[in-house]
Design an enzyme around this catalytic site. Structure first.
Site, PDB file in Angstrom:
ATOM      1  N   CYS A 169       3.199   1.741   2.907  1.00 30.58           N
ATOM      2  CA  CYS A 169       4.434   0.959   2.872  1.00 30.58           C
ATOM      3  C   CYS A 169       5.505   1.712   2.107  1.00 30.58           C
ATOM      4  O   CYS A 169       6.661   1.775   2.519  1.00 30.58           O
ATOM      5  CB  CYS A 169       4.231  -0.376   2.157  1.00 30.58           C
ATOM      6  SG  CYS A 169       2.968  -1.392   2.864  1.00 30.58           S
TER       7      CYS A 169
ATOM      8  N   ASP B  79       9.765  -7.964 -57.076  1.00 36.27           N
ATOM      9  CA  ASP B  79      10.988  -7.319 -57.513  1.00 36.27           C
ATOM     10  C   ASP B  79      11.919  -8.477 -57.859  1.00 36.27           C
ATOM     11  O   ASP B  79      12.280  -9.257 -56.986  1.00 36.27           O
ATOM     12  CB  ASP B  79      11.556  -6.478 -56.361  1.00 36.27           C
ATOM     13  CG  ASP B  79      12.726  -5.637 -56.821  1.00 36.27           C
ATOM     14  OD1 ASP B  79      12.924  -5.551 -58.050  1.00 36.27           O
ATOM     15  OD2 ASP B  79      13.413  -5.073 -55.968  1.00 36.27           O
TER      16      ASP B  79
ATOM     17  N   ASP C  19      13.265  -6.955 -51.164  1.00 32.50           N
ATOM     18  CA  ASP C  19      14.199  -7.291 -50.097  1.00 32.50           C
ATOM     19  C   ASP C  19      14.131  -6.281 -48.953  1.00 32.50           C
ATOM     20  O   ASP C  19      14.812  -6.414 -47.951  1.00 32.50           O
ATOM     21  CB  ASP C  19      15.628  -7.445 -50.615  1.00 32.50           C
ATOM     22  CG  ASP C  19      16.113  -6.199 -51.321  1.00 32.50           C
ATOM     23  OD1 ASP C  19      15.481  -5.138 -51.137  1.00 32.50           O
ATOM     24  OD2 ASP C  19      17.108  -6.279 -52.050  1.00 32.50           O
TER      25      ASP C  19
ATOM     26  N   ASP D 226      13.888  -1.068 -51.805  1.00 32.98           N
ATOM     27  CA  ASP D 226      12.528  -0.883 -52.319  1.00 32.98           C
ATOM     28  C   ASP D 226      11.540  -0.527 -51.212  1.00 32.98           C
ATOM     29  O   ASP D 226      10.350  -0.777 -51.330  1.00 32.98           O
ATOM     30  CB  ASP D 226      12.052  -2.095 -53.129  1.00 32.98           C
ATOM     31  CG  ASP D 226      12.490  -3.389 -52.497  1.00 32.98           C
ATOM     32  OD1 ASP D 226      12.742  -3.377 -51.281  1.00 32.98           O
ATOM     33  OD2 ASP D 226      12.578  -4.391 -53.216  1.00 32.98           O
TER      34      ASP D 226
ATOM     35  N   CYS E   5       0.840  -1.195   0.000  1.00 36.29           N
ATOM     36  CA  CYS E   5       0.000   0.000   0.000  1.00 36.29           C
ATOM     37  C   CYS E   5       0.873   1.242   0.000  1.00 36.29           C
ATOM     38  O   CYS E   5       2.090   1.159   0.120  1.00 36.29           O
ATOM     39  CB  CYS E   5      -0.883   0.013   1.239  1.00 36.29           C
ATOM     40  SG  CYS E   5       0.110  -0.121   2.723  1.00 36.29           S
TER      41      CYS E   5
END
Lengths: 763, 125
Positions: free
Chosen positions: A26, A449, A649, A653, A23
């Site tokens: 604490c 591609d 890839d 591109d 809490c």
């Protein structure tokens, strides 16, 4: 205690993980305890993250001292290096343990409910035999039933009521609310009938009890929850399996000695030894040795991959034949495995657009069902004959609440997405998010591609023809010097070729790259141009008819021709060819068979493009496309009304991948590719594209089935439960049957999603 | 129609109106994020049959840390979804799970439980 002073020079900051705080008081206590420790300048404790941040003077106190202060205050310090905590691969064992415990509790609650329900049911049916009833007093029987039902309600069903109440305090209603109100109403009515039967009789009502209904509903719903929780854990099995792949130990060479170290202690730059049959501990580059490595767990590629010095190896893959040493390049969250796990996790957290309607419906679902149930009660009460109006109204009310299943709606999409993305990862297909999966289903055209997808993307020099009478031995080092500066794959081919031929290593100056055309530089005092035809004509270099013919011949063999000019005159022609992958043709045919048009795009000239297209069975292609125009070609296809998937890839591109409706980056591995693409294919062949599209179609089909089922179930189930069929057929749905239907409905949706686990890609 | 029927009908209609108001029209609790010294916007959220607070305001362009404390074991709330940020996280019962992300754009984003029953919204300004 005054306000803490501003951080002074010479202080150090430490972060401690505090255990045992429950809490706010604490955390205040820990904060005070730390602040009072000599040498501590400032301490802040965060309850939520359970962390203390402390500024301290290293001369007066150290980490151990701080820890002692916390422990003296009655709390614990949990030591863990932040690097490990940040690692996605570190599976949360505590979470798993808690889940297992919760499942056990659920099962026990279910067992108790079933055990009592099987007693309650036959006892309730006693009244069907008048002969029996005459011997037993109804009030006594009712009290017995009440005693048996109470544990079901208070132990097995407790969670429903607690959760419904918690929800109401937040003005939210869930499935639990429906069950709590439904069973609660049946139980309270029965309770009243048991305690004050005379009052009922005075008002012309039979004091009927519905204990069997209450107990059976709870038992059945819990059965549904048990099945659901079992099935749900399976939806994330794929990602758990991936996380489990990580090696635990590594054999590290330090100071000339081989040490077995836990994986967390391995750092970048370490040298690791891998023997045959062992798991590769983490990502790195081979220093010595060669072997075949099974990378199927990451890429889906079933054949082992040959590895030699200089090649990259990845953590979690399996070394087969040889042994080797590698230099660690990545650890923990940086590794390929961690990246894959992260990507799959993110995809599983994403939202599919198809889900929108279901989300909107489920947002208002429960309150609307409660309203329908109230209306059902009122209508029955007003229209039914006086003697039976209370039981009919009550049964209708309870049945409507119980049969409605918002869970099926909520589970329909996400579970299928989870199984689908997990399955994809198993096949080396990493799907970025649910939207990508949804779009991949709609793809009508795949744009490839050429280089690196259809072909290996590793061109090699096949012909080297000098045209000015010079010797190759003299020319090649000059050209290689230029190409060494270039990053183009064709340039790499020339460099590799020159390296195998031996010869001098010269240096180039004044290097200039001409995008999409080639490069130029000065080597040994000579101005050299090396590139395509356009480069030469731009620099006004003229080709002789002989040279022209030689070039034509190379072109007709589907080779790319590099033209070399020295001092403004053509000096050599280099034929370069890129080999087509064996799998390309089959994969392209598979896509065409699925009704997808496959289009090829390449920077190569018409002839090369035509040759390759013919080889793999592609009818439409774009040749001589400059890198900058790739995205334009995607747009061109989109303008034709196509949904375009672009396969590349992922590096040069990226704009085209982004422009496409869905971008697939092939050959995986690089972060750039993973960032740019909607789908990353770990395997370097086109089969992955087929798998991606196929898997997305199956996943979407599953989602549509689930949504259809969930909508139909609820739209049919609720009116039937309300008794809409009663005036025509006399049918009334027993609330117990409603509970069975409801329990099965969410399980059916889950089971349907889990069918995707059996997905095999068609190859 | 006898008196009982009239009473049941009136009470029923009243309940219908109340249910509609209670779930759809009543106001929600709003909380604005507190920025820590490190510039992280933090909000503590309790998960117990719902999210409280369930409307959270943060600023865009600054990292956000939502601390979900799950104060129950009920399976409904075991997952947390923040789909606009690709987040699906298991919340351990009686534990705080911190969820960190960086909202780049202003807007209202929903967070829900695994089955979309419990919901809250994140308002990025």
């Amino acid at each position: 205690m005054g306000p803490p002073p501003a951080p002074t020079a010479g202080t150090e900051t430490a972060t401690l993980n505090i255990e045992g705080m429950t809490c706010a008081s604490c955390s205040n206590f820990v904060e005070k305890a730390l602040s009072r420790t000599p040498g501590v300048q400032r301490a802040t404790v965060n309850l939520a993250s359970e962390k203390a941040t402390i500024e301290y003077l290293p001369g007066q106190v150290d980490r151990a001292g701080l820890k002692a202060a916390v422990e003296q205050a009655g709390y614990g310090v949990h030591e863990s290096s932040p690097a490990v905590a940040a690692n996605v691969l570190a599976s949360d064992e505590e979470l798993d343990a808690r889940k297992a415990a919760a499942y056990q509790t659920l099962k026990r609650r279910f067992q108790v409910a079933v055990a009592l329900a099987v007693v309650i049911m036959p006892l309730s049916m006693l009244m069907l035999w008048p002969a029996m009833m005459s011997r037993i007093s109804t009030p006594v029987l009712n009290y017995v039933l009440l005693a048996l039902t109470l544990p079901v309600l208070l132990y097995s069903g407790r969670e429903f009521y607690v959760s419904a109440w918690n929800g109401l305090t937040h003005r939210t209603a869930s499935m639990d609310t429906l069950i709590a109100v439904g069973t609660g109403a049946a139980f309270l009515y029965s309770l009243a009938a048991t305690l004050i039967p005379h009052w009922f009789m005075q008002h012309g009502l039979m004091p009927e009890v519905y204990y069997d209904t209450t107990a059976t509903i709870i038992a059945l719903i819990l059965l549904g929850k048990v099945l659901e929780s079992r099935a749900k854990s399976k939806t994330s099995a794929a990602i758990k399996a991936l996380m489990g792949l990580q090696a635990r130990m590594a054999r590290v060479v330090r100071n000339g000695q081989e040490l077995d170290l836990p994986i967390e202690q391995v750092v970048v730059g370490d040298e690791v030894v891998v023997r045959p049959g062992e798991k590769v501990a983490t990502d790195g580059t081979i220093l010595t040795g060669n072997s075949a490595v099974d990378e199927s767990m990451l890429t889906g590629e079933s054949l082992p991959v040959e590895k030699k010095a200089g090649d990259n190896v990845f953590g979690a893959t399996l070394n087969k034949t040889g042994s080797f040493r590698f230099r660690v390049s990545k650890v923990g969250a940086e590794t390929m495995l961690a990246q894959i796990v992260k990507l799959v996790e993110e995809a599983q957290g994403s939202r599919a657009p198809i889900q929108q309607l279901a989300d909107k419906v489920s947002a208002v679902f429960v309150p609307v069902v409660i309203m329908i149930a109230i209306a059902t009660f009122v209508v029955w009460f007003d229209l039914a004959p006086e003697a039976s109006r209370v039981p009919l109204a009550l049964v209708g009310f309870v049945a409507v609440l119980i049969i409605a299943c918002p869970c099926a709606l909520g589970l329909a999409t996400p579970t299928a997405i989870m199984v689908g993305t997990g399955k994809g990862a198993e096949h080396g297909v990493l799907i970025r998010n649910a939207e990508a999966l949804e779009k991949a289903e709609k793809v009508t055209t795949v744009l490839l591609d050429k280089t690196g997808t259809i072909t290996r993307g590793e061109p090699s020099v096949t012909d080297f023809l000098t045209t000015n009478g010079d010797t190759p031995a003299h020319l090649l080092p000059l050209l290689a010097a230029v190409e060494r500066q270039s990053e183009h794959p064709l340039a790499e081919a020339v460099v590799r070729y020159a390296d195998t031929q031996g010869g001098l290593r010269l240096t180039a100056t004044a290097f200039q790259a001409y995008e999409g055309r080639g490069a130029g530089a000065t080597v040994d005092g000579q101005v050299i141009l090396l590139g395509n035809r356009r480069l030469l004509s731009e620099h006004n270099v003229v080709l002789s008819t002989d040279t022209e013919q030689q070039a034509m011949q190379l072109l007709s063999q589907a080779k790319t021709v590099l033209y070399a000019a020295i001092g403004g005159h053509v000096a050599a022609l280099i034929g370069v060819a890129d080999t087509v992958r064996e799998s390309s043709r089959a994969a392209i045919q598979a896509m065409q068979a699925d009704g997808i048009e496959v289009v090829m795009m390449t920077g190569d000239n018409q002839q090369t493009a035509a040759k390759v297209a013919e080889q793999v069975g592609i009818k439409r292609y774009f040749a001589e496309v400059l890198p900058a125009d790739k995205a334009g070609k995607v747009k061109e296809l989109q303008a034709e009304g196509r949904v375009v998937a672009m396969v590349g890839d992922g590096i040069n591109d990226a704009p085209a991948l982004a422009q496409a409706d869905i971008g697939l980056a092939m050959g995986g591995g690089t972060d750039v590719a993973m960032e740019a693409a909607s789908i990353t294919l770990m395997r370097s062949d086109l089969q992955g594209v087929v798998t991606a599209i196929d898997l997305s179609r199956q996943t979407m089909r599953t989602i549509k089935q689930n949504l259809f089922f969930a909508f139909v179930y609820n739209t049919l189930g609720i009116p039937i439960a309300a008794g809409l069929l009663y005036p025509f057929t006399g049918w009334l749905l027993s609330p117990m049957l409603a509970a069975a239907a409801m329990a099965l409905s969410s399980v059916s949706v889950l089971t349907n999603s889990l069918r995707l686990r059996g997905y095999k890609h068609s190859a | 129609m006898d008196t009982t029927q009239i009473i049941v009908t009136v009470v029923g209609v009243g309940l219908l109106a109340f249910v509609g108001w209670f779930f759809f029209l009543a106001p929600h609790r709003v909380a604005a994020a507190v920025s820590s010294s490190a510039g992280v916007q933090q909000v503590d959220i309790v998960v117990k049959g719902g999210y409280s607070p369930n409307v959270i305001e943060v600023e865009h362009g600054k990292p956000v840390q939502l601390n979900f404390y799950r104060d129950e074991e009920n399976s409904c709330s075991e997952e947390l979804l923040l789909p606009d940020f690709n987040i699906r996280r298991d919340l351990a019962p009686f534990k705080t799970t911190a969820i960190e992300f960086l909202p780049q754009q202003a807007g209202t984003f929903e967070f829900t439980c695994g089955m979309h029953m419990l919901r809250g919204s994140l308002v990025v300004k």
